[in-house]
Design a protein around this motif. Structure first.
Motif, PDB file in Angstrom:
ATOM      1  N   PRO A   1       1.392  30.616 162.238  1.00  0.00           N
ATOM      2  CA  PRO A   1       0.643  30.635 163.505  1.00  0.00           C
ATOM      3  C   PRO A   1       1.462  31.124 164.686  1.00  0.00           C
ATOM      4  O   PRO A   1       0.926  31.778 165.586  1.00  0.00           O
ATOM      5  CB  PRO A   1       0.205  29.180 163.673  1.00  0.00           C
ATOM      6  CG  PRO A   1       1.135  28.375 162.817  1.00  0.00           C
ATOM      7  CD  PRO A   1       1.498  29.256 161.680  1.00  0.00           C
ATOM      8  N   ARG A   2       2.776  30.792 164.713  1.00  0.00           N
ATOM      9  CA  ARG A   2       3.574  31.227 165.866  1.00  0.00           C
ATOM     10  C   ARG A   2       3.771  32.737 165.869  1.00  0.00           C
ATOM     11  O   ARG A   2       3.866  33.348 166.931  1.00  0.00           O
ATOM     12  CB  ARG A   2       4.919  30.506 165.870  1.00  0.00           C
ATOM     13  CG  ARG A   2       4.815  29.026 166.208  1.00  0.00           C
ATOM     14  CD  ARG A   2       6.165  28.429 166.551  1.00  0.00           C
ATOM     15  NE  ARG A   2       7.077  28.419 165.422  1.00  0.00           N
ATOM     16  CZ  ARG A   2       7.122  27.449 164.510  1.00  0.00           C
ATOM     17  NH1 ARG A   2       6.296  26.416 164.598  1.00  0.00           N
ATOM     18  NH2 ARG A   2       7.991  27.485 163.520  1.00  0.00           N
ATOM     19  N   ARG A   3       3.815  33.320 164.714  1.00  0.00           N
ATOM     20  CA  ARG A   3       3.923  34.780 164.631  1.00  0.00           C
ATOM     21  C   ARG A   3       2.554  35.455 164.730  1.00  0.00           C
ATOM     22  O   ARG A   3       2.477  36.679 164.881  1.00  0.00           O
ATOM     23  CB  ARG A   3       4.587  35.198 163.317  1.00  0.00           C
ATOM     24  CG  ARG A   3       6.071  34.871 163.223  1.00  0.00           C
ATOM     25  CD  ARG A   3       6.646  35.441 161.924  1.00  0.00           C
ATOM     26  NE  ARG A   3       8.050  35.132 161.775  1.00  0.00           N
ATOM     27  CZ  ARG A   3       9.042  35.883 162.259  1.00  0.00           C
ATOM     28  NH1 ARG A   3       8.771  36.989 162.913  1.00  0.00           N
ATOM     29  NH2 ARG A   3      10.306  35.528 162.083  1.00  0.00           N
ATOM     30  N   GLY A   4       1.473  34.668 164.590  1.00  0.00           N
ATOM     31  CA  GLY A   4       0.152  35.274 164.559  1.00  0.00           C
ATOM     32  C   GLY A   4      -0.005  36.196 163.374  1.00  0.00           C
ATOM     33  O   GLY A   4      -0.542  37.307 163.501  1.00  0.00           O
ATOM     34  N   ALA A   5       0.449  35.734 162.202  1.00  0.00           N
ATOM     35  CA  ALA A   5       0.463  36.585 161.019  1.00  0.00           C
ATOM     36  C   ALA A   5       0.140  35.748 159.781  1.00  0.00           C
ATOM     37  O   ALA A   5       0.123  34.508 159.834  1.00  0.00           O
ATOM     38  CB  ALA A   5       1.827  37.252 160.864  1.00  0.00           C
ATOM     39  N   ALA A   6      -0.099  36.418 158.682  1.00  0.00           N
ATOM     40  CA  ALA A   6      -0.466  35.714 157.462  1.00  0.00           C
ATOM     41  C   ALA A   6      -0.079  36.532 156.246  1.00  0.00           C
ATOM     42  O   ALA A   6       0.057  37.761 156.314  1.00  0.00           O
ATOM     43  CB  ALA A   6      -1.963  35.427 157.433  1.00  0.00           C
ATOM     44  N   LEU A   7       0.114  35.842 155.138  1.00  0.00           N
ATOM     45  CA  LEU A   7       0.274  36.464 153.834  1.00  0.00           C
ATOM     46  C   LEU A   7      -1.031  36.270 153.078  1.00  0.00           C
ATOM     47  O   LEU A   7      -1.491  35.136 152.907  1.00  0.00           O
ATOM     48  CB  LEU A   7       1.434  35.837 153.060  1.00  0.00           C
ATOM     49  CG  LEU A   7       2.832  36.274 153.484  1.00  0.00           C
ATOM     50  CD1 LEU A   7       3.884  35.321 152.938  1.00  0.00           C
ATOM     51  CD2 LEU A   7       3.122  37.697 153.009  1.00  0.00           C
ATOM     52  N   VAL A   8      -1.633  37.353 152.662  1.00  0.00           N
ATOM     53  CA  VAL A   8      -2.891  37.289 151.929  1.00  0.00           C
ATOM     54  C   VAL A   8      -2.741  38.024 150.610  1.00  0.00           C
ATOM     55  O   VAL A   8      -1.957  38.973 150.488  1.00  0.00           O
ATOM     56  CB  VAL A   8      -4.056  37.898 152.736  1.00  0.00           C
ATOM     57  CG1 VAL A   8      -4.241  37.165 154.055  1.00  0.00           C
ATOM     58  CG2 VAL A   8      -3.853  39.383 152.960  1.00  0.00           C
TER      59      VAL A   8
ATOM     60  N   GLN B   1      -3.162  42.938 141.657  1.00  0.00           N
ATOM     61  CA  GLN B   1      -2.920  42.001 142.739  1.00  0.00           C
ATOM     62  C   GLN B   1      -1.908  42.581 143.718  1.00  0.00           C
ATOM     63  O   GLN B   1      -0.997  43.324 143.330  1.00  0.00           O
ATOM     64  CB  GLN B   1      -2.374  40.679 142.193  1.00  0.00           C
ATOM     65  CG  GLN B   1      -3.272  39.993 141.194  1.00  0.00           C
ATOM     66  CD  GLN B   1      -2.696  38.687 140.705  1.00  0.00           C
ATOM     67  OE1 GLN B   1      -1.846  38.083 141.366  1.00  0.00           O
ATOM     68  NE2 GLN B   1      -3.154  38.231 139.557  1.00  0.00           N
ATOM     69  N   ALA B   2      -2.071  42.215 144.973  1.00  0.00           N
ATOM     70  CA  ALA B   2      -1.109  42.615 146.002  1.00  0.00           C
ATOM     71  C   ALA B   2      -0.995  41.494 147.022  1.00  0.00           C
ATOM     72  O   ALA B   2      -2.013  40.928 147.443  1.00  0.00           O
ATOM     73  CB  ALA B   2      -1.520  43.909 146.679  1.00  0.00           C
ATOM     74  N   LEU B   3       0.239  41.158 147.399  1.00  0.00           N
ATOM     75  CA  LEU B   3       0.489  40.203 148.471  1.00  0.00           C
ATOM     76  C   LEU B   3       0.866  40.999 149.705  1.00  0.00           C
ATOM     77  O   LEU B   3       1.848  41.757 149.690  1.00  0.00           O
ATOM     78  CB  LEU B   3       1.609  39.242 148.083  1.00  0.00           C
ATOM     79  CG  LEU B   3       1.842  38.065 149.042  1.00  0.00           C
ATOM     80  CD1 LEU B   3       0.649  37.119 149.022  1.00  0.00           C
ATOM     81  CD2 LEU B   3       3.113  37.301 148.665  1.00  0.00           C
ATOM     82  N   LEU B   4       0.082  40.841 150.784  1.00  0.00           N
ATOM     83  CA  LEU B   4       0.241  41.647 151.993  1.00  0.00           C
ATOM     84  C   LEU B   4       0.589  40.765 153.181  1.00  0.00           C
ATOM     85  O   LEU B   4       0.043  39.667 153.338  1.00  0.00           O
ATOM     86  CB  LEU B   4      -1.051  42.411 152.295  1.00  0.00           C
ATOM     87  CG  LEU B   4      -1.610  43.313 151.191  1.00  0.00           C
ATOM     88  CD1 LEU B   4      -2.932  43.910 151.637  1.00  0.00           C
ATOM     89  CD2 LEU B   4      -0.617  44.409 150.846  1.00  0.00           C
ATOM     90  N   TRP B   5       1.485  41.254 154.019  1.00  0.00           N
ATOM     91  CA  TRP B   5       1.825  40.624 155.301  1.00  0.00           C
ATOM     92  C   TRP B   5       0.991  41.325 156.363  1.00  0.00           C
ATOM     93  O   TRP B   5       1.130  42.531 156.592  1.00  0.00           O
ATOM     94  CB  TRP B   5       3.315  40.784 155.572  1.00  0.00           C
ATOM     95  CG  TRP B   5       3.819  40.286 156.896  1.00  0.00           C
ATOM     96  CD1 TRP B   5       4.317  41.052 157.912  1.00  0.00           C
ATOM     97  CD2 TRP B   5       3.927  38.925 157.340  1.00  0.00           C
ATOM     98  NE1 TRP B   5       4.724  40.251 158.960  1.00  0.00           N
ATOM     99  CE2 TRP B   5       4.494  38.936 158.630  1.00  0.00           C
ATOM    100  CE3 TRP B   5       3.599  37.705 156.764  1.00  0.00           C
ATOM    101  CZ2 TRP B   5       4.729  37.787 159.361  1.00  0.00           C
ATOM    102  CZ3 TRP B   5       3.831  36.549 157.487  1.00  0.00           C
ATOM    103  CH2 TRP B   5       4.395  36.592 158.772  1.00  0.00           C
ATOM    104  N   ILE B   6       0.087  40.580 157.002  1.00  0.00           N
ATOM    105  CA  ILE B   6      -0.799  41.198 157.980  1.00  0.00           C
ATOM    106  C   ILE B   6      -0.520  40.624 159.363  1.00  0.00           C
ATOM    107  O   ILE B   6      -0.356  39.427 159.547  1.00  0.00           O
ATOM    108  CB  ILE B   6      -2.281  41.032 157.600  1.00  0.00           C
ATOM    109  CG1 ILE B   6      -2.668  39.560 157.472  1.00  0.00           C
ATOM    110  CG2 ILE B   6      -2.603  41.765 156.299  1.00  0.00           C
ATOM    111  CD1 ILE B   6      -4.165  39.345 157.313  1.00  0.00           C
ATOM    112  N   THR B   7      -0.451  41.514 160.319  1.00  0.00           N
ATOM    113  CA  THR B   7      -0.276  41.156 161.735  1.00  0.00           C
ATOM    114  C   THR B   7      -1.292  41.941 162.545  1.00  0.00           C
ATOM    115  O   THR B   7      -1.963  42.842 162.033  1.00  0.00           O
ATOM    116  CB  THR B   7       1.145  41.495 162.226  1.00  0.00           C
ATOM    117  OG1 THR B   7       1.390  42.895 162.009  1.00  0.00           O
ATOM    118  CG2 THR B   7       2.189  40.690 161.465  1.00  0.00           C
ATOM    119  N   ALA B   8      -1.403  41.584 163.825  1.00  0.00           N
ATOM    120  CA  ALA B   8      -2.420  42.223 164.661  1.00  0.00           C
ATOM    121  C   ALA B   8      -2.013  43.626 165.103  1.00  0.00           C
ATOM    122  O   ALA B   8      -2.874  44.464 165.348  1.00  0.00           O
ATOM    123  CB  ALA B   8      -2.706  41.351 165.891  1.00  0.00           C
ATOM    124  N   ASP B   9      -0.703  43.897 165.220  1.00  0.00           N
ATOM    125  CA  ASP B   9      -0.270  45.145 165.852  1.00  0.00           C
ATOM    126  C   ASP B   9       0.344  46.151 164.884  1.00  0.00           C
ATOM    127  O   ASP B   9       0.811  47.209 165.308  1.00  0.00           O
ATOM    128  CB  ASP B   9       0.742  44.833 166.961  1.00  0.00           C
ATOM    129  CG  ASP B   9       1.902  43.983 166.451  1.00  0.00           C
ATOM    130  OD1 ASP B   9       1.831  43.498 165.304  1.00  0.00           O
ATOM    131  OD2 ASP B   9       2.877  43.803 167.212  1.00  0.00           O
TER     132      ASP B   9
END
Length: 858
Positions: free
Chosen positions: A492-499, A508-516
């Motif tokens: 939450p502090r980074r505003g990011a997630a692993l999906v 399958q793929a594990l992705l790091w997603i951010t807003a920018d």
């Protein structure tokens, strides 16, 4: 493996664990080898500082060094990867794996510098600690215990780790139970040398002399020096460390829960077979306290206040049902129990039972209702009068709720709300949210039983695609989600997630997603599955016996041009309601035995029927055939499904309780031309009171409670022991109606099946005596879920061959003949032939009968 068969000369268009030709174009159906050779991205966690992500990656299932760990088997292929979230990119090995070892991730240290890890080998279960920056691991001569529901490891400080261990010199009880068969050869050898190896159980007045497991220890481990100190001894089953690190709450195994002669086993009394007592242990040393003597604790709810040494738990008095229990709020400094408001009852749901609760600042928050209320809500218990936080909302779900600080966030498909300590609700936009909790499996426990300290994000359905929103974040988090993405970890502090994303075929793929920034690939698995096409899933609409609407699902394989409609295999499991579209895809493990997926891969249509447990007082078997056939007929009438299968060519396949359902159905109808029943009981009378492999460990518990509870109050629904309801047991035991069976039947059991192989032997014997068409395969060394790749290949080949024999197989003429694939040697150096009844010899003896000459069963 033993195979017993009674049939006329028949055989098998011996279908395969591996199709060699694909359907038209590049897409092809799934094969058994696809599942055996696929990996999976599993548990993923982000440390408290949000610098590191640790990922459990399970290599292809067939690559495991051994296949005799039962429910722990997935760990034998798992390695640990790490990603640096300050410089996101492909994850690297956390440390090099050792040959013959598998791993699992434990908790992070409070400062995020370290993570506890577990190592499983053929001979040991060990605890290690990894320095995340240095990527070095230190293994300790400590075996953390494992229990069904609890934790065995917790950090008290950045360098002090608390560990529950089994008795010195012993493997964890859970590991020994998963490999119970290994305790048999020493017993046999003792007898062979003239000794004795009795296993003794006692009841009534003699119960006081029943042997008990030896006490384990609660250790305080200094991970820098390796020094370990014993803080307490006892038969501990759960651990939770306070936020301050000053106290450990441990649950200790107490007396057996005695069965009551005048009441069904389990039911309102819960599934626990022994009492659990609470002890509070000072981490710095000193005497432990028992703040609630005589209390039996619910395992699954041990939650400390975030800023105080106060513990929230749920307890009942000995002999009470769980719904008669109460919340307890314990001050660890004084040992006092705070008085919570009278007239309030927490909701107790599920089996095993769950009570959902947490802390809003210094006040307990719990899901339940006051006397006279008509629904459950979330309440803050502060002072003499509880505050209903969600009473003004149209819905108050137990799930989809998160708690951060002094705000409760509730997310439902109808919308989201943020609630303060007085229940003042603020509507959150956008609407149409659905709760999104991180996905996990493995050794972590208690997920969903208690409120976390961080708010969860939610998934928002929008026309342009799904988005991830954190409705309670200080700064807005709004992330676009790839199609079908599953949240694995959230920062939450980074505003990011692993999906994690899954292709329809199983990539399958594990992705790091951010807003920018564009998504960054962290880990990928199964690129070879790019050409696999899963079946279509079409809803079938019908009604339940009580008139409520239900949805079942038809899975349709890709049909070759001009091919006739395929036969339909119904896969029943009473009590299962398919309210959502089934996720029929490879997940990198075959332990779930995706029968539906592999059946469609062989060209069969599959029906997954929604079958609520009967609520009319009847048992599970009565009228079941009519219920199932009504759904088949509904699918045949429905315009978009009726042309996708041949309703004159019907088969059944059931596993576990589903196998019991199959046996019941074929005693009531001859409409199904073939049936397969794997790992199921044939009689509720004989299943009642069985020990299973629990007979190996008399010191562990009296194992009959599990089978008695299953028959009386769980799936068996008998409500009483056999001597009190003999007619009810007879009516719902297929063995007692074996004279009505005319459907060709294949039964499959594991040698060490928890649904005893004798269940299959009894039904086989009943049909054998009547000269009915039947085959029984008992797989040596296997349990309730098959583990060995050789067993899995043989099992599916045998099932496909049996189905093809008794059903028209014209729909598969465009596919490759699978006899060669089935008869080829299993590529394993550990293959041992126990008899001449191999899959290869079965295929060699078989010939596919024509439609005109197809044999009929008696």
């Amino acid at each position: 493996m033993r195979v017993l068969s009674v049939r006329r000369p028949l055989a098998a268009a011996a279908a395969a664990g591996c199709l060699l030709l694909s359907a038209a174009g590049h897409a092809r159906p799934v094969t058994i080898e696809d599942a055996l050779q696929s990996g999976t991205i599993a548990n993923t966690a982000i440390d408290p500082t949000e610098r590191w992500a640790v990922i459990e990656y399970a290599r292809p299932y067939a690559s495991a060094p051994r296949f005799d760990f039962d429910l722990l088997q997935p760990m034998m292929t798992t390695e640990l990867r790490v990603a640096d979230l300050e410089r996101p990119g492909p994850a690297a090995l956390l440390f090099p794996p050792e040959p013959g070892a598998g791993y699992a991730a434990g908790p992070f240290s409070p400062d995020g510098r370290r993570i506890a890890v577990y190592r499983l080998t053929d001979a040991a279960f060990s605890l290690g600690v990894v320095d995340l920056a240095a990527r070095t691991v230190r293994w300790f001569d400590v075996a953390p215990d494992i229990s069904w529901e609890g934790r065995a490891v917790g950090w008290a400080s950045p360098r002090r780790l608390l560990v529950i261990t089994p008795p010195p010199g012993s493997l964890p009880h859970y590991v020994r139970m998963q490999r119970a068969w290994r305790s048999l050869p020493p017993r046999w050898e003792s007898v062979a040398l003239g000794g004795a190896a009795p296993a003794v159980w006692r009841g009534g007045r003699a119960l006081k002399d029943q042997p008990r497991t030896q006490p384990g220890r609660l250790l305080r481990l200094d991970v820098e020096t390796g020094a370990a100190e014993v803080l307490a001894t006892g038969r501990f089953v759960d651990l939770e460390v306070s936020a301050s690190g000053k106290y450990a709450a441990v649950l200790e195994r107490g007396e057996d829960v005695r069965l009551q002669a005048d009441a069904p086993v389990h039911g309102d009394m819960g599934v626990a077979t022994f009492r659990k007592r609470l002890r509070l242990v000072p981490v710095s040393g000193g005497a432990a306290a028992s703040p609630c003597p005589g209390c039996d604790l619910l395992q699954g709810l041990l939650v400390w206040a975030p800023n105080q040494d106060r513990l929230l738990a749920y307890a009942r008095d000995d002999g009470q049902a769980w719904r008669q229990g109460r919340l307890i709020d314990v001050d660890a400094r004084t040992g006092r129990l705070a008085r919570l408001p009278a007239g309030f009852r927490p909701a107790v749901v599920g089996r095993p039972e769950i009570v959902a609760a947490g802390w809003m600042g210094a006040s307990p928050v719990v899901y339940g209702r006051t006397d006279g209320a008509t629904r459950d809500d979330w309440w803050r218990l502060a002072g003499p009068r509880p505050v209903n936080l969600t009473g003004s909302l149209p819905q108050a779900p137990m799930a989809g709720v998160s708690l951060a600080g002094e705000r409760l966030t509730v997310a439902t498909p109808a919308g989201g709300w943020s609630l303060d300590v007085d229940g003042q609700a603020r509507r959150l936009e956008p609407r149409g949210v659905a709760p999104l909790a991180p996905w996990s499996r493995g050794l972590r426990r208690r997920a969903g039983h208690e409120l976390g300290r961080r708010a969860l994000p939610v998934r928002v359905r929008e026309a342009a695609g799904d988005r991830l929103h954190d409705l309670a974040a200080a700064r807005a988090v709004d992330l676009p989600l790839p199609d079908g993405a599953e949240l694995f970890a959230y920062a939450p502090r980074r505003g990011a997630a692993l999906v994690r994303t899954l292709s329809p075929g199983g990539r399958q793929a594990l992705l790091w997603i951010t807003a920018d920034r564009p998504p960054v690939s962290v880990l990928a698995a199964n690129p070879r599955l790019s050409d696999v096409e899963p079946p279509r899933a079409i809803p079938v609409h019908h009604t339940a016996p009580d008139g409520r609407p239900l949805t079942s699902w038809l899975l349709a394989p890709k049909a070759a041009s001009g091919a006739p409609a395929p036969p339909l295999i119904v896969v029943p499991y009473l009590g299962q309601i398919h309210s959502r579209r089934p996720q029929v895809r490879i997940e990198g493990t075959v332990r779930d035995q995706w029968e539906a997926l592999h059946l469609t891969g062989q060209g069969y249509a599959v029906l997954l029927p929604s079958l609520p447990l009967p609520a009319d007082g009847r048992g599970p078997g009565e009228g079941l055939a009519d219920r199932v056939l009504a759904i088949v007929d509904a699918a045949a009438r429905q315009p978009d499904t009726g042309s996708l299968f041949d309703d004159a060519q019907l088969g059944l396949l059931g596993v576990s309780f589903g196998a019991h359902n199959v046996l019941a159905i074929i005693t009531q109808t001859d409409r199904f031309k073939v049936a397969v029943a794997a790992h199921g009981p044939s009689s509720l009378i004989t299943k009642w009171g069985e020990f299973g492999l629990g007979r190996v460990f008399p010191e562990a518990e009296i194992p009959s409670a599990w089978s008695i509870g299953w028959a009386e109050t769980l799936q068996g629904l008998m409500g009483a022991p056999p001597w009190e309801a003999p007619d009810r047991y007879v009516a719902n035991s297929p063995l007692m109606h074996a004279g009505r069976i005319r459907t060709p039947l294949l039964m499959v059991q594991g040698e060490f099946d928890s649904m005893s192989a004798a269940e299959g032997e009894r039904m086989f014997s009943a049909l054998f005596r009547q000269d009915k068409t039947v085959e029984l395969a008992i797989y040596g060394g296997e349990g309730h879920v098959f583990a060995s790749p050789g067993t899995i290949r043989d099992y599916y080949g045998r099932v496909f061959a049996w189905l093809d024999t008794w059903l028209q197989a014209d729909h598969r003429r465009t596919q490759a003949s699978s006899a060669a694939a089935l008869s080829r040697p299993i590529p394993s150096p550990r293959q041992i032939s126990l008899s001449g009844w191999s899959a290869a010899s079965m295929a060699a003896r078989s010939s596919t009968p024509s439609a005109a000459s197809r044999p009929s069963s008696r």
